[in-house]
Design a protein around this motif. Sequence first.
Motif, PDB file in Angstrom:
ATOM      1  N   ILE A 155       1.070  10.612  -1.894  1.00  0.00           N
ATOM      2  CA  ILE A 155       1.315   9.327  -2.549  1.00  0.00           C
ATOM      3  C   ILE A 155       1.967   8.352  -1.568  1.00  0.00           C
ATOM      4  N   LEU A 156       2.957   8.824  -0.833  1.00  0.00           N
ATOM      5  CA  LEU A 156       3.640   7.962   0.126  1.00  0.00           C
ATOM      6  C   LEU A 156       2.680   7.444   1.186  1.00  0.00           C
ATOM      7  N   ARG A 157       1.813   8.318   1.671  1.00  0.00           N
ATOM      8  CA  ARG A 157       0.890   7.924   2.740  1.00  0.00           C
ATOM      9  C   ARG A 157      -0.162   6.929   2.237  1.00  0.00           C
ATOM     10  N   ASP A 158      -0.390   6.887   0.917  1.00  0.00           N
ATOM     11  CA  ASP A 158      -1.307   5.890   0.370  1.00  0.00           C
ATOM     12  C   ASP A 158      -0.752   4.476   0.483  1.00  0.00           C
ATOM     13  N   TYR A 159       0.558   4.368   0.605  1.00  0.00           N
ATOM     14  CA  TYR A 159       1.200   3.056   0.572  1.00  0.00           C
ATOM     15  C   TYR A 159       1.766   2.622   1.920  1.00  0.00           C
ATOM     16  N   TYR A 204      10.259   2.978   5.398  1.00  0.00           N
ATOM     17  CA  TYR A 204       8.912   2.438   5.214  1.00  0.00           C
ATOM     18  C   TYR A 204       8.620   2.111   3.764  1.00  0.00           C
ATOM     19  N   VAL A 205       9.509   2.522   2.849  1.00  0.00           N
ATOM     20  CA  VAL A 205       9.405   2.108   1.451  1.00  0.00           C
ATOM     21  C   VAL A 205      10.273   0.868   1.206  1.00  0.00           C
ATOM     22  N   ALA A 211       6.259  -5.668  -5.262  1.00  0.00           N
ATOM     23  CA  ALA A 211       5.259  -5.184  -6.219  1.00  0.00           C
ATOM     24  C   ALA A 211       4.625  -3.886  -5.733  1.00  0.00           C
ATOM     25  N   THR A 212       4.361  -3.796  -4.438  1.00  0.00           N
ATOM     26  CA  THR A 212       3.776  -2.579  -3.869  1.00  0.00           C
ATOM     27  C   THR A 212       4.756  -1.424  -3.980  1.00  0.00           C
ATOM     28  N   ARG A 213       6.029  -1.704  -3.680  1.00  0.00           N
ATOM     29  CA  ARG A 213       7.049  -0.657  -3.781  1.00  0.00           C
ATOM     30  C   ARG A 213       7.159  -0.138  -5.212  1.00  0.00           C
ATOM     31  N   GLU A 214       7.134  -1.019  -6.190  1.00  0.00           N
ATOM     32  CA  GLU A 214       7.229  -0.583  -7.582  1.00  0.00           C
ATOM     33  C   GLU A 214       6.006   0.235  -7.994  1.00  0.00           C
TER      34      GLU A 214
END
Length: 246
Positions: A155-159, A204-205, A211-214
């Motif tokens: 999930i993290l790598r998707d963002y 990196y978060v 909005a992306t972080r949420e």
Amino acid sequence: MTTAEEQEKHRQAHSFGAAADAYERGRPPYPPEAVAWLVPEHARTVVDLGAGTGKLTRALRAPGREVVAVEPSAGMRERFSHVLPEVRVLEGTGESLPLPDSSADALVCAQAWHWVNPERAVPEAARVLRSGGRLGLVWNFRDLSVPWVAELDGILRDYAAAPTEDRQVDRLGERFGPVERQRFRWHHPMTAGEVVDMIASRSYVITLEPATREGLLGRVRALLDAERPAEMPYVTECYRAGLRVR
């Protein structure tokens, strides 16, 4: 590394102050056996470089030992002083340590050596350490051999791309002796909220658009709701090297 990559690394490295509270709530401590391996028992003055909110500092304390914390972020130093008011915390970086020559028996850096410029930080560490002193470098990593943790990592790598994986432990040069490595596997009890805080405190978060972080954190919460973990499995990776006798 390109100029753009250097700028992004700098931006991420200086992002932690904005998430000091989440960092304190969500980041894990360090297992005692790892700290014992990193720091000689006889060490009386130990520097915690990049101390953050004092996660490693707490484990470094011992009877008869002075621990001095060095942290570049004002937000982190403020939180550190609230958590550990009895420990001295100084503004400084790996490249510019606010300490006298030959003043420490050990210098330990947790989750931060990959941010430093080794061409400047290595001579600074050597300057501050006493002859025969020890440099210890340590990172906590989530254990990706556990399926739900691997899914979380996906999930993290998707963002966002994680910061550089170059730990720079091969760049200590001739000032230090051979680098030794050891790994410790362990589990840290965590609530779902603490896992979310741990993710939210990653550089990196922190630096994502709101909005992306949420969106990312929403997916993390959904995974946690489904898995209901009570602990996070970690691998603590440690490196140590002794300063050559001058």
